[in-house]
Design an enzyme around this catalytic site. Structure first.
Site, short mmCIF file in Angstrom:
data_model
loop_
_atom_site.label_atom_id
_atom_site.label_comp_id
_atom_site.label_asym_id
_atom_site.label_seq_id
_atom_site.Cartn_x
_atom_site.Cartn_y
_atom_site.Cartn_z
N SER A 118 35.52 30.24 43.93
CA SER A 118 34.03 29.78 43.69
C SER A 118 33.71 29.61 42.45
O SER A 118 34.13 30.34 41.64
CB SER A 118 32.98 30.67 44.76
OG SER A 118 32.77 31.87 43.81
N ASP A 119 32.79 28.92 42.07
CA ASP A 119 32.02 29.13 40.66
C ASP A 119 30.99 30.31 40.69
O ASP A 119 30.92 30.97 41.68
CB ASP A 119 31.35 27.77 40.24
CG ASP A 119 31.45 27.74 38.88
OD1 ASP A 119 31.60 28.46 38.07
OD2 ASP A 119 31.16 26.58 38.24
N TRP A 120 30.55 30.52 39.61
CA TRP A 120 29.89 31.87 39.38
C TRP A 120 28.90 32.15 40.51
O TRP A 120 28.15 31.32 40.52
CB TRP A 120 29.50 31.83 37.98
CG TRP A 120 28.91 33.21 37.46
CD1 TRP A 120 27.47 33.68 38.13
CD2 TRP A 120 29.28 34.41 36.62
NE1 TRP A 120 27.33 34.84 37.40
CE2 TRP A 120 28.30 35.33 36.54
CE3 TRP A 120 30.49 34.53 35.94
CZ2 TRP A 120 28.41 36.53 35.81
CZ3 TRP A 120 30.67 35.65 35.02
CH2 TRP A 120 29.80 36.69 35.04
#
Length: 742
Positions: free
Chosen positions: A283-285
């Site tokens: 996932s992104d942040w």
């Protein structure tokens, strides 16, 4: 593993050479043996990625609990931890866990680790795939020597709206060029096989369509037709996958109402299904957690369920999986097979990197010191930077300066700035020294008198120094004016509604113009900017992007003609924000503008031309090139055939130069309306004065194919226009090809 993913895995395995099959089978067997020994909690730990907490400062409060989690096997990866000493210390903690599964260390190495290269959009302007690959290779070598296993690059999002600050991180507006650059960057970061201690795993991000954020506002929603998704935004991702990219990162945005992190369509149907991707998705942040803010998940536990079921394997900084997946499995909301599939993917990469054989193989302090001291890296940085600088304008042969002025006034808020040459996304605590534009000019301007006035600080909020700058300029033969964005105005969370020069820089230019001295404008920025007064009245213009550690030397080399500029714009520059988005690949309308003098009831603006200030592919040289004698070896293309288009390219000017010849295609009549131009190839050719070369392009059915309204990849019979030129708006030769009906 699901039936579908198992089938895809077996098909991919059969397609591998025997030696690769054996190695893959060995990794698979080792993964299965380890997986059988793991508790559910240990499995989930491998899907948990956290930022390394510092021993002091704002993050210190969470350090003790994080160290305990690492010892307990509840963390699979750390990001923002680098340096041989620090990564070795963290890895030692992981080896205290029951199963001694090593950590992955990830870091945003976007355009260099210690040696800073031009920002990715600047590198893309080189259209030089070997140079781009070399920059990624050196970035990987330096990062790997500092204990890093994995970079969150390349960003392969197509960006057609420069209001979006993250265009800086990509390759521009075109899917074809973007796909070629995606391959080059993946090869540079990873090499041919994971496990080399001078390479790192790459990440194709952000999956998918992040570059189409509404209004160019970061993190905003994306509403996009499936046909546009497949035709424009997915090809660079597929190219990265075909180049062997190890991981994908999903994007922050919703796509047609569904967060990408929770999209089974993107992650299971396309990526792991149709494309048979066998790496893992991170996932992104905190994008798992952000599905709650989107209104797609009711709480963090619900977000964890939806993300893992959709195929998002590792949770970056969300702590959704580690806190909620175990209960979700026990409650029957998540099948343990989905968890196992994700864990298999993560473990496989750790095995492929050789971390189970030697968890410390990337953490060698002696190698770190040697690699980071390698002076050859700066020479490559200078080469890439000068290949990225675009000559936008050159009236009356103002440039190069080599044989001309004896008195040069270097003026401007960015002329002696170091930080503003680096751009965003740099590794803050290890960067190399930066050569400023002023320093580069002084080092190169042998025998010339170089004077300097800053005029105003970066941002140019005040005109207090203008008078001194004008007085300095008035005594010179030529003015080099360094203006543009500051480093922190482009990148993530740096969307802008006004793409003009910040502060009072336009006023500074006007004041200097009043001296009557010729002005060479050197503009810095991480995106297309709008500078109409400079575009109209400057004598010469270089767009240098944020050129990196060797930026000042690169700019000087171009100014003095030691390097003849060859860069081309990977994204067009608008005349005004009101034109955006403005891709060159426009679609035909029922009321096209055929004459700018007649726009009544046409698809036009009443206060501006439709055209950009500088088009995609634009870039000048200190020499000139002539195109002639176009030939096509067959007028009609049948199934299985290849047509060869060829033409003569000649250097008709006084110096050695490099031309980037571009091939565009238009499908005249199709089942869905096609763009007026689509880039389908380019050739970078270096010629001596008077030299001529025959240049060829191969055209196959796939060159003419597209995704139709049912998302079928088709090449429909009919007539195609072929266009060869120096830019999207500078077509020199035209031809036609008919595709035969089968």
């Amino acid at each position: 593993m699901t039936v579908r993913s198992m089938a895809a895995y077996l098909l991919a395995l059969l397609a591998l050479p025997a030696t690769a099959q054996a190695a893959d089978a060995q990794v698979g067997a080792r993964v299965e043996a380890l997986l059988a020994r793991m508790t559910l909690q240990e499995k989930i730990g491998q899907l948990n990625q956290l930022t390394g907490r510092a021993a002091t400062g704002p993050q210190a409060a969470g350090r003790a609990s994080q160290l305990a989690d690492i010892r307990a096997g509840k963390v699979g990866s750390l990001l923002n931890v680098h340096g041989a000493a620090e990564t070795r210390a963290m890895q030692a903690l992981a080896l205290q866990s029951r199963l001694k599964i090593p950590l992955l260390f990830g870091l945003d190495v976007i355009h260099g680790y210690k040696t800073v290269f031009p920002v990715p959009l600047g590198e893309a302007a080189s259209w030089d795939l070997e140079a781009i690959e070399a920059a990624a290779r050196i970035a990987a070598r330096e990062a790997a020597a500092a204990g890093v296993h994995w970079t969150f690059a390349p960003m392969v999002d197509v960006g057609r709206d420069p209001r979006w600050g993250r265009v800086m991180e990509g390759a521009g507006e075109d899917p074809y060029l973007g796909a070629q650059i995606a391959r080059a960057r993946v090869r540079g970061f990873q090499g041919t096989k994971l496990g080399a201690t001078d390479r790192v795993m790459a990440t194709a991000k952000h999956f998918a369509a992040y570059g189409a954020a509404i209004a160019g506002r970061d993190y905003n929603a994306v509403d996009l037709s499936p046909q546009q998704l497949h035709e424009v935004y997915l090809p660079p991702f597929k190219a990265a996958l075909d180049a062997g990219v190890a991981t994908f990162m999903n994007s922050f945005n919703t796509l047609n109402g569904v967060p990408a992190t929770g999209s089974s369509y993107l992650q299971r149907d396309i990526l792991k299904g149709d494309w048979r991707f066998d790496g893992f998705v991170v996932s992104d942040w905190a994008s798992v957690k952000e599905m709650v803010a989107h209104g797609y998940a009711s709480d963090l536990g619900d977000a964890a369920v939806k993300a893992v079921n959709a195929g998002s394997d590792m949770d970056m900084e969300g702590e959704a999986y580690v806190n909620h997946l175990e209960q979700a499995v026990r409650d029957g909301k998540v099948d343990v097979k989905a968890v196992d599939d994700a864990v298999r993917r993560v473990l496989a990469k750790k095995f492929e990197l050789g971390l189970f054989e030697d968890p410390y193989r990337f953490t060698d302090a002696r190698r770190e010191r040697a690699v980071l001291a390698d002076a050859s890296h700066r020479a490559v940085a200078r080469d890439v930077a000068q290949k990225s600088i675009v000559l936008l304008k050159n009236e009356r042969r103002t440039l190069p300066l080599a044989a001309g002025p004896r008195r040069i006034a270097v003026i401007g808020p960015l002329a002696d700035s170091r930080r503003d040459l680096e751009g965003g996304w740099v590794v803050e605590d290890v960067r190399a020294d930066v050569v400023t534009i002023l320093a580069g000019i002084r080092a190169r301007a042998r025998g010339a008198d170089v004077t300097y006035a800053q005029a105003c600080a970066p941002g140019c909020a005040s005109d207090a120094g203008f008078a001194q700058a004008v007085a300095t300029a008035a005594e010179a033969d030529v003015i080099v004016l360094a203006v543009g964005e500051t480093w922190d105005m482009s990148g993530e969370a740096k969307s802008r509604t006004d793409l003009g020069l910040p502060g009072r820089q336009n006023e500074l230019f006007a004041a200097l113009k009043g001296t009557g001295r010729p002005i060479v404008a050197v503009l810095l920025g991480g995106r297309p900017l709008i500078f109409e007064d400079i575009a109209n009245r400057a004598d010469a213009i270089l767009f240098a992007w944020f050129p990196g550690s060797e930026g000042g030397n690169a700019v000087a080399n171009v100014l003095f003609g030691d390097y003849n500029p060859s860069a081309r714009l990977p994204i067009g520059f608008p005349r005004s924000v009101g034109q955006l988005p403005l891709p060159y690949a426009q679609y035909a309308t029922g009321r096209p503008v055929t004459d700018e003098r007649d726009i009544v009831y046409r698809s036009a603006y009443i206060d501006s031309p439709n055209t950009p200030r500088y088009a995609f592919g634009h870039g000048l040289s200190y020499t000139t090139f002539a195109y002639s004698n176009l030939a096509l070896d067959r007028p009609t293309l049948a199934n299985g055939q290849t047509a060869t288009l060829s033409f003569d390219l000649a250097n008709t000017g006084p110096v050695v130069g490099t031309e980037i010849a571009q091939l565009y295609v238009r499908d005249l009549v199709a089942s869905t309306v096609r763009p007026l131009k689509e880039l389908k190839g380019f050739r970078k050719v270096t010629l001596r004065p008077g030299e001529r070369q025959r240049v060829t392009f191969k055209i196959e059915r796939d060159t003419l194919a597209f995704f139709d309204s049912r998302l079928r990849w088709v090449a429909e019979p009919g007539e195609f226009h072929l266009m060869v030129g120096s830019a999207a708006d500078d077509i020199r030769l035209r031809g036609a090809l008919r595709l035969r009906e089968e």
